[in-house]
Write a protein that holds these residues in place. Structure first.
Motif, PDB file in Angstrom:
ATOM      1  N   GLY A   1      -7.783  11.493   8.335  1.00 13.94           N
ATOM      2  CA  GLY A   1      -7.941  12.501   6.144  1.00 13.94           C
ATOM      3  C   GLY A   1      -8.747  13.442   6.722  1.00 13.94           C
ATOM      4  N   PHE A   2      -8.456  14.087   5.248  1.00 16.74           N
ATOM      5  CA  PHE A   2      -8.905  15.367   5.608  1.00 16.74           C
ATOM      6  C   PHE A   2     -10.256  15.224   5.478  1.00 16.74           C
ATOM      7  N   ASP A   3     -11.641  16.366   6.004  1.00 20.88           N
ATOM      8  CA  ASP A   3     -12.782  16.184   6.745  1.00 20.88           C
ATOM      9  C   ASP A   3     -12.809  17.873   6.412  1.00 20.88           C
ATOM     10  N   PRO A   4     -14.065  18.290   5.260  1.00 16.38           N
ATOM     11  CA  PRO A   4     -13.811  19.852   5.052  1.00 16.38           C
ATOM     12  C   PRO A   4     -14.776  20.259   6.006  1.00 16.38           C
ATOM     13  N   ALA A   5     -15.940  19.257   7.308  1.00 14.95           N
ATOM     14  CA  ALA A   5     -16.351  19.598   7.746  1.00 14.95           C
ATOM     15  C   ALA A   5     -15.809  20.076   9.333  1.00 14.95           C
TER      16      ALA A   5
ATOM     17  N   ARG B   1       7.744  21.041 -10.850  1.00 17.37           N
ATOM     18  CA  ARG B   1       6.750  20.620 -10.476  1.00 17.37           C
ATOM     19  C   ARG B   1       7.371  19.206  -9.550  1.00 17.37           C
ATOM     20  N   GLN B   2       6.560  19.119  -8.214  1.00 19.14           N
ATOM     21  CA  GLN B   2       6.714  18.309  -7.691  1.00 19.14           C
ATOM     22  C   GLN B   2       6.208  16.960  -7.648  1.00 19.14           C
ATOM     23  N   ARG B   3       6.317  15.856  -6.272  1.00 18.64           N
ATOM     24  CA  ARG B   3       5.317  14.704  -6.098  1.00 18.64           C
ATOM     25  C   ARG B   3       4.859  15.177  -4.842  1.00 18.64           C
ATOM     26  N   CYS B   4       3.629  15.556  -4.667  1.00 18.24           N
ATOM     27  CA  CYS B   4       2.582  15.873  -3.336  1.00 18.24           C
ATOM     28  C   CYS B   4       1.512  14.505  -2.963  1.00 18.24           C
ATOM     29  N   GLY B   5       1.196  14.896  -1.614  1.00 17.72           N
ATOM     30  CA  GLY B   5       1.042  13.362  -0.334  1.00 17.72           C
ATOM     31  C   GLY B   5       0.042  14.436   0.546  1.00 17.72           C
ATOM     32  N   ALA B   6      -1.142  13.512   0.367  1.00 16.72           N
ATOM     33  CA  ALA B   6      -2.582  13.381   1.682  1.00 16.72           C
ATOM     34  C   ALA B   6      -2.813  12.507   1.965  1.00 16.72           C
ATOM     35  N   ALA B   7      -3.209  12.948   3.227  1.00 15.62           N
ATOM     36  CA  ALA B   7      -4.335  11.812   3.640  1.00 15.62           C
ATOM     37  C   ALA B   7      -6.060  12.415   3.399  1.00 15.62           C
ATOM     38  N   VAL B   8      -6.862  11.319   3.120  1.00 17.29           N
ATOM     39  CA  VAL B   8      -7.986  11.258   2.350  1.00 17.29           C
ATOM     40  C   VAL B   8      -8.879  10.795   3.179  1.00 17.29           C
ATOM     41  N   LEU B   9     -10.606  11.085   3.101  1.00 21.97           N
ATOM     42  CA  LEU B   9     -11.189  10.294   3.344  1.00 21.97           C
ATOM     43  C   LEU B   9     -11.531   9.433   2.534  1.00 21.97           C
ATOM     44  N   THR B  10     -11.897   8.182   2.882  1.00 20.39           N
ATOM     45  CA  THR B  10     -12.007   7.022   1.630  1.00 20.39           C
ATOM     46  C   THR B  10     -14.116   6.871   1.709  1.00 20.39           C
ATOM     47  N   GLY B  11     -14.333   6.227   0.178  1.00 20.69           N
ATOM     48  CA  GLY B  11     -16.170   6.785   0.240  1.00 20.69           C
ATOM     49  C   GLY B  11     -16.268   5.802   1.755  1.00 20.69           C
ATOM     50  N   ASP B  12     -16.047   4.514   2.712  1.00 16.51           N
ATOM     51  CA  ASP B  12     -16.227   3.525   3.055  1.00 16.51           C
ATOM     52  C   ASP B  12     -16.223   4.631   4.641  1.00 16.51           C
ATOM     53  N   GLY B  13     -16.047   5.443   4.732  1.00 15.58           N
ATOM     54  CA  GLY B  13     -15.334   6.427   5.706  1.00 15.58           C
ATOM     55  C   GLY B  13     -14.068   6.201   5.970  1.00 15.58           C
ATOM     56  N   GLY B  14     -13.338   5.393   5.683  1.00 16.67           N
ATOM     57  CA  GLY B  14     -12.020   5.364   6.191  1.00 16.67           C
ATOM     58  C   GLY B  14     -10.850   6.312   6.142  1.00 16.67           C
TER      59      GLY B  14
END
Length: 270
Positions: free
Chosen positions: A98-102, A193-206
């Motif tokens: 998941g993307f982590d800005p840090a 327009r198009q459909r986009c996807g990405a991996a992100v962080l969740t609030g529980d650290g996942g």
């Protein structure tokens, strides 16, 4: 080590700052920089000298902004350079961190952008594909609340830069790298327009894979758009190192691009 050409000369923090002042970088202003180091020649201190020179010219009240995009955090079904086998797609969607800005490094944005991203005090937006980093007093205003949907539109740092009457500085690159022109794509009626996807962080650290609908971005004609923009006198050109710097008001570039795209691109309704 390869010897420098006899006609070359080293460029320093001070000489670069003098060139940037001559080009018109505004003390106390906000500037979005896209840069390639190689065309600038020999830099005493490499990209660090460029960042320091920019900060010298901007002064304590100025803000430096760079793109820190992560295009590999995207749906592999759309990859073409190179493509990957279809049976890899589920694995990539399931396992990409998941993307982590840090932590997550930018890709294909150049060493100057990565240097600014990791500079003490820099702030970064949290979009998983098209984040920006900023350094200076306006940084938080620029990068906060970056909307996932319409990622380079009105909820993006590009729109905040427009509000702030920022400049765009292209160092050793042409308008094909001018990300601000994408804001004009969002200001067209009925852009494709198009459909986009990405991996992100969740609030529980996942982490999780998310989908959203967005404008289909297309920079293939930006070099031609930029050439036409330069004929209007809206872009100042001058030497920076051994290369060419292009400086423009972002508002002027975006407003011109809105009209240019209306004349040169079709919409889904036309």
């Amino acid at each position: 080590m390869i010897a420098a050409p006899a006609s070359a000369r080293p460029h320093t923090r001070g000489s670069l700052a003098a060139q940037l002042r001559q080009l018109g970088v505004r003390p106390g202003g906000v500037v979005l920089v896209h840069a390639a180091m190689r065309p600038l020649g020999f830099l005493c201190g490499g990209p660090e000298a460029v960042v320091l020179a920019l900060r010298d010219v901007l002064g304590p009240d100025g803000t430096l902004v760079v793109p820190t995009h992560t295009p590999e955090n995207s749906d592999p079904a759309g990859w073409s350079n190179p493509p990957v086998p279809e049976d890899w797609w589920p694995v990539i969607r399931a396992e990409t961190p998941g993307f982590d800005p840090a932590v997550t490094p930018s890709r294909f944005m150049g060493v100057l952008a990565e240097l600014v991203r990791t500079w003490p005090g820099a702030r970064r937006s949290d979009h998983p594909q098209v984040s920006f980093a900023a350094l200076g007093p306006a940084a938080e205003r620029i990068v906060s609340d970056h909307s996932r949907v319409d990622m380079l539109g009105e909820g993006s740092p590009l729109a905040r830069l427009y509000d702030l009457d920022a400049d765009v500085l292209l160092l050793g690159v042409d308008h094909g790298s001018n990300t601000s022109l994408h804001l004009a794509e969002y200001r067209r009626p009925a852009p494709p327009r198009q459909r986009c996807g990405a991996a992100v962080l969740t609030g529980d650290g996942g982490r999780e894979w998310v989908w959203w609908d967005d404008v289909r971005l297309d920079e293939e004609d930006f070099a031609r758009l930029g050439t036409d923009l330069e004929t209007t006198g809206a872009v100042r050109l001058g030497p920076v190192g051994d290369g060419t710097g292009r400086l423009m008001r972002q508002r002027a570039a975006v407003d011109f691009a809105v009209d240019w795209l209306a004349r040169n691109r079709r919409t889904e309704e036309s």
